[in-house]
Structures are given as C-alpha cells and as structure tokens.
Design a protein around this motif. Structure first.
Motif, PDB file in Angstrom:
ATOM      1  N   SER A  60      87.173  41.511 -22.456  1.00  0.00           N
ATOM      2  CA  SER A  60      87.466  43.037 -22.831  1.00  0.00           C
ATOM      3  C   SER A  60      87.765  43.219 -24.106  1.00  0.00           C
ATOM      4  O   SER A  60      88.781  43.926 -24.783  1.00  0.00           O
ATOM      5  CB  SER A  60      89.008  43.188 -22.212  1.00  0.00           C
ATOM      6  N   GLY A  61      86.676  42.852 -24.965  1.00  0.00           N
ATOM      7  CA  GLY A  61      86.747  42.912 -26.557  1.00  0.00           C
ATOM      8  C   GLY A  61      87.741  41.751 -27.212  1.00  0.00           C
ATOM      9  O   GLY A  61      87.659  41.757 -28.451  1.00  0.00           O
ATOM     10  N   GLU A  62      88.293  40.921 -26.283  1.00  0.00           N
ATOM     11  CA  GLU A  62      89.316  40.043 -27.041  1.00  0.00           C
ATOM     12  C   GLU A  62      88.632  38.521 -26.994  1.00  0.00           C
ATOM     13  O   GLU A  62      88.226  38.283 -25.981  1.00  0.00           O
ATOM     14  CB  GLU A  62      90.728  39.930 -26.451  1.00  0.00           C
ATOM     15  N   GLN A  63      88.777  37.929 -27.996  1.00  0.00           N
ATOM     16  CA  GLN A  63      88.202  36.813 -28.079  1.00  0.00           C
ATOM     17  C   GLN A  63      89.038  35.473 -27.676  1.00  0.00           C
ATOM     18  O   GLN A  63      90.481  35.601 -27.695  1.00  0.00           O
ATOM     19  CB  GLN A  63      87.738  36.253 -29.631  1.00  0.00           C
ATOM     20  N   PHE A  64      88.562  34.523 -26.886  1.00  0.00           N
ATOM     21  CA  PHE A  64      89.350  33.563 -26.298  1.00  0.00           C
ATOM     22  C   PHE A  64      88.761  32.375 -26.619  1.00  0.00           C
ATOM     23  O   PHE A  64      87.346  31.992 -26.690  1.00  0.00           O
ATOM     24  CB  PHE A  64      89.581  33.551 -24.784  1.00  0.00           C
ATOM     25  N   ALA A  65      89.498  31.037 -27.040  1.00  0.00           N
ATOM     26  CA  ALA A  65      89.141  29.648 -27.117  1.00  0.00           C
ATOM     27  C   ALA A  65      89.400  29.033 -26.051  1.00  0.00           C
ATOM     28  O   ALA A  65      90.740  29.074 -25.381  1.00  0.00           O
ATOM     29  CB  ALA A  65      89.490  29.274 -28.655  1.00  0.00           C
ATOM     30  N   THR A  66      88.599  27.857 -25.643  1.00  0.00           N
ATOM     31  CA  THR A  66      89.103  27.236 -24.742  1.00  0.00           C
ATOM     32  C   THR A  66      89.694  25.767 -25.182  1.00  0.00           C
ATOM     33  O   THR A  66      89.123  25.135 -25.999  1.00  0.00           O
ATOM     34  CB  THR A  66      88.004  26.891 -23.698  1.00  0.00           C
TER      35      THR A  66
END
Length: 231
Positions: free
Chosen positions: A89-95
């Motif tokens: 949804s347009g937000e960046q996530f790192a794992t």
C-alpha cells in the motif's frame, strides 16, 4: 556523523550533538557517567567546548556515542547489511530473518547456527526511527520466565547484532558456555558484570575476572524489540 578534528562539513559540531542528546535523554554528564561507566571528565570536557581546541580523539568520541546511544560513523561508506524488502500500500517494509533458535531467559543449551526459517516484515520508517538495520538484526524466541514481565516465555525478540558494547540496564543476548542467554546487564568497569533478571524470583548473577571477558566476547547483540504471543 563524522568525527574529525575541526571538520564540520556543514554538520553540527560534535559538542552540540552531545549536548542535544543529553537534553533529549534528560541526562547530564554525571548521570550518564554513572550509567555507562564512561569517565565524567570525558563528557564534560566535550560539552565545555573551546573552539581553539580539536574535537576529541576518535576512541573518546566512540565511547561517548556508545554511552548516549548515538551511531558512531566515520563515513562515507556505509556497511549496513541489505535486507529483502517489499512495498505494501505504498509503504516500504524490510524483512528480518527469524531463526529456529531460542534464547534462554533462564538456563538451557541453545544453538543459533543454521539458516533462517523465515522472515518477518517491519516498516522501514519504523526501523530507521529506531536506528535498527534489518540486515544486521535477527529474530529468535525466548524460553523461560526470568525476564518477566518485560519478556515472557515464548515471546519473539529482535536482536541488533551491531550493538555489542555493554550499556548498563539494557537487555542483551549472549553466549555463555553452551547456553544462549538473555539478561539485563550491568557493567561495573574493571570490577564485574552483573546479570540481572526482571523476575524477582531469579537472583542476580555476578561475573568477575576472566568471566567478564566471556560475557563480553560472547555478546550476540542487544534486544531492541519484542513481540508477545497471547494465549
């Protein structure tokens, strides 16, 4: 933040950064010295800056940054390990990698070796705000009740493997013999390391002499986040 004598490169001088961080934490040189073990005179000499004098030596700046939880960075290269990322949804996530290992809040023989079993996604914005590098962090579960009510049996904890310099009062994961342990550490410089449990049923443990080096050399990293499993 680069630490070089008389170098400013448009950034705030080191003494201003130190003073601003003290204000942010609601601390002063005396209180930080008591909590971290760094010399009061080292901090005081920095904030009583004289423009005719050079900035502190690199090692002194490193100690002060560790005491104030500031990143010590010489620059320009950055070695944060990259982590797989995604956008939702347009937000960046790192794992962050999760390992099939458990740190013992009490005692137990635990092994951290082997590949990760999966990854959990965290907001990159949140990670940056908290100074956490996803690629340098790992997730493991906790066994035992000695860190309750801060961390419960079965909880998931994130360990920042860059943070291996003991700052009193913080929770660390460390190897001791065949055990991977989780304790709140208190450093008494040149005297002892105290292993404290948050659960009053478990008494503190003292490590002196060579046993202090065993703890320091066995540090995996600092616990920077925990997730509680309900039910």
């Amino acid at each position: 933040m680069g630490i070089f004598p008389k170098m400013r490169t448009g950034e705030r001088p080191f003494h201003e950064i130190v003073q601003a961080r003290l204000d942010e934490l609601g601390e002063n040189p005396f209180s930080i010295a008591g909590k971290s073990g760094i010399s009061y005179d080292k901090i005081r000499s920095v904030i009583r800056h004289d423009h005719r004098r050079a900035d502190p030596k690199v090692e002194t700046a490193r100690e002060i940054c560790a005491a104030l939880d500031l990143e010590f960075y010489i620059g320009p290269r950055r070695d944060l390990k990259p982590a797989p990322s995604t956008t939702v949804s347009g937000e960046q996530f790192a794992t962050v990698a999760r390992y099939d290992a458990a740190g013992a809040a009490g005692n137990g023989a635990i092994n951290l070796d082997g590949p990760p079993i999966d990854h959990l996604a965290f907001s990159k914005r949140w990670l940056e705000q908290n100074g956490i590098s996803a690629g340098d962090s790992i997730l493991i579960n906790v066994r035992g009740d000695s860190m309750e009510p801060s961390i419960y049996d079965g909880d998931l904890v994130m360990i920042d493997r860059r943070k291996t310099q003991i700052r009193s009062g913080r929770i660390y994961v460390f190897r001791e013999g065949d055990c991977l342990r989780i304790k709140r550490l208190e450093l008494i410089p040149d005297a002892a390391i105290i292993l404290r449990s948050d659960n009053p049923k478990h008494p503190p443990e003292h490590r002196v002499g060579p046993a202090m080096n065993t703890i320091s050399e066995g540090l995996i990293g600092e616990v920077v986040w925990s997730g509680h499993k309900w039910g």
